[in-house]
Write an enzyme that holds these catalytic residues in place. Structure first.
Site, PDB file in Angstrom:
ATOM      1  CE  LYS A   1      -2.351  -0.527   3.821  1.00 36.35           C
ATOM      2  NZ  LYS A   1      -1.884  -1.802   4.383  1.00 36.35           N
TER       3      LYS A   1
ATOM      4  NE  ARG B   1      -5.063  -0.978   9.506  1.00 35.01           N
ATOM      5  CZ  ARG B   1      -3.955  -0.342   9.103  1.00 35.01           C
ATOM      6  NH1 ARG B   1      -4.007   0.906   8.731  1.00 35.01           N
ATOM      7  NH2 ARG B   1      -2.809  -0.979   9.055  1.00 35.01           N
TER       8      ARG B   1
ATOM      9  NE  ARG C   1       6.756  -2.930   6.584  1.00 37.41           N
ATOM     10  CZ  ARG C   1       5.436  -2.764   6.536  1.00 37.41           C
ATOM     11  NH1 ARG C   1       4.875  -2.226   5.466  1.00 37.41           N
ATOM     12  NH2 ARG C   1       4.667  -3.115   7.530  1.00 37.41           N
TER      13      ARG C   1
ATOM     14  NE  ARG D   1       5.392   0.114  10.621  1.00 41.87           N
ATOM     15  CZ  ARG D   1       4.303   0.071   9.866  1.00 41.87           C
ATOM     16  NH1 ARG D   1       4.295   0.613   8.663  1.00 41.87           N
ATOM     17  NH2 ARG D   1       3.212  -0.497  10.322  1.00 41.87           N
TER      18      ARG D   1
ATOM     19  NE  ARG E   1       1.194  -4.699  11.416  1.00 38.82           N
ATOM     20  CZ  ARG E   1       2.348  -4.525  10.757  1.00 38.82           C
ATOM     21  NH1 ARG E   1       3.443  -5.132  11.164  1.00 38.82           N
ATOM     22  NH2 ARG E   1       2.397  -3.732   9.728  1.00 38.82           N
TER      23      ARG E   1
HETATM   24  P1  AMP Z   1       0.004   1.124   9.094  1.00 34.94           P
HETATM   25  O1  AMP Z   1       1.163   2.072   8.999  1.00 34.94           O
HETATM   26  O2  AMP Z   1      -1.139   1.539   8.183  1.00 34.94           O
HETATM   27  O3  AMP Z   1       0.393  -0.310   8.888  1.00 34.94           O
HETATM   28  O4  AMP Z   1      -0.566   1.221  10.583  1.00 34.94           O
HETATM   29  C1  AMP Z   1       0.212   0.880  11.700  1.00 34.94           C
HETATM   30  C2  AMP Z   1      -0.672   0.660  12.925  1.00 34.94           C
HETATM   31  O5  AMP Z   1      -1.385   1.871  13.217  1.00 34.94           O
HETATM   32  C3  AMP Z   1      -1.770  -0.391  12.745  1.00 34.94           C
HETATM   33  O6  AMP Z   1      -1.302  -1.704  13.000  1.00 34.94           O
HETATM   34  C4  AMP Z   1      -2.793   0.074  13.772  1.00 34.94           C
HETATM   35  O7  AMP Z   1      -2.381  -0.252  15.095  1.00 34.94           O
HETATM   36  C5  AMP Z   1      -2.709   1.594  13.656  1.00 34.94           C
HETATM   37  N1  AMP Z   1      -3.647   2.102  12.623  1.00 34.94           N
HETATM   38  C6  AMP Z   1      -3.304   2.694  11.426  1.00 34.94           C
HETATM   39  N2  AMP Z   1      -4.409   3.034  10.749  1.00 34.94           N
HETATM   40  C7  AMP Z   1      -5.465   2.635  11.509  1.00 34.94           C
HETATM   41  C8  AMP Z   1      -6.878   2.684  11.336  1.00 34.94           C
HETATM   42  N3  AMP Z   1      -7.425   3.182  10.225  1.00 34.94           N
HETATM   43  N4  AMP Z   1      -7.655   2.207  12.337  1.00 34.94           N
HETATM   44  C9  AMP Z   1      -7.122   1.692  13.471  1.00 34.94           C
HETATM   45  N5  AMP Z   1      -5.800   1.589  13.687  1.00 34.94           N
HETATM   46  C10 AMP Z   1      -4.962   2.061  12.720  1.00 34.94           C
END
Ligand code: AMP
Length: 189
Positions: A13, A88, A127, A133, A144
């Protein structure tokens, strides 16, 4: 134009969003990045989100929806946004529909990136070596992925009822996947 990118962790993404942003001149709205930057700035919201994020669970809808609502007020969002990692949950999708309707706009296209599970795990762990991270660990990867299947996959069905979803086979080189995305985007204009 507003485009939603949906895909499990490791589906590309972030990478594909960057290419598409450069091409279309949309604003990037990544809730993961907004949350990480709230954490880095020591904001209360960042602290509240930390526990869920570190474990690979979702942050409560109301926190994320509030962040997005604020971000949508920035003038650069008027030209359209590319939503990366949001919505999400079906609740977030419904909230997004309302937030956009309030601004006289809507979601125009949902791109679902599809990659099989073993490839996803390999990509995330690769990654992890460079991302720094804390949630790119073997322990959180499965959580996840489970969260994606139980809470985020239904978001695709939400948008299917409005005939907005294009499924992209996201295995291949970055350029090959991007070409497939562009075919769908160009069909819109
Ligand atoms: P990402 O960078 O999109 O993989 O997001 C990293 C983490 O942030 C996720 O595993 C969630 O804990 C939190 N997170 C990001 N976007 C959302 C969302 N739309 N709703 C809930 N938690 C989120």
């Amino acid at each position: 134009m507003n485009i939603v990118f949906i895909g499990p962790p490791g589906s590309g993404k972030g990478t594909q969003s960057k290419q598409l942003l450069a091409k279309l001149g949309l604003s990037h709205l990544s809730t993961g990045e907004l949350l990480r930057s709230s954490q880095q700035q020591g904001m209360a919201l960042g602290k509240e989100a930390s526990d869920s994020m570190d474990r690979g669970n979702l942050v409560p809808d109301e926190l994320v929806v509030g962040l997005v609502d604020n971000r949508l007020d920035h003038p650069d969002c008027k030209r359209g946004c590319l939503f990366d990692g949001f919505p999400r949950t079906v609740g977030q999708a419904q909230a997004l529909d309302q937030m956009l309707a309030k601004r006289s706009t809507r979601v125009h296209l949902v791109l679902e990136l599809v990659v099989d599970e073993s490839e996803l795990v390999t990509r995330i762990l690769r990654r992890a070596k460079t991302s720094g991270r804390v949630d790119d660990t073997p322990e959180t990867v499965q959580t996840r992925l489970d969260v994606y299947h139980s809470q985020t996959a239904p978001v695709v069905d939400h948008y299917r009822q409005f005939d907005l979803v294009e499924e992209i086979d996201a295995v291949g080189t970055e350029e090959e996947v991007f070409q497939k995305i562009m075919v769908c985007v160009e069909r819109l204009s």
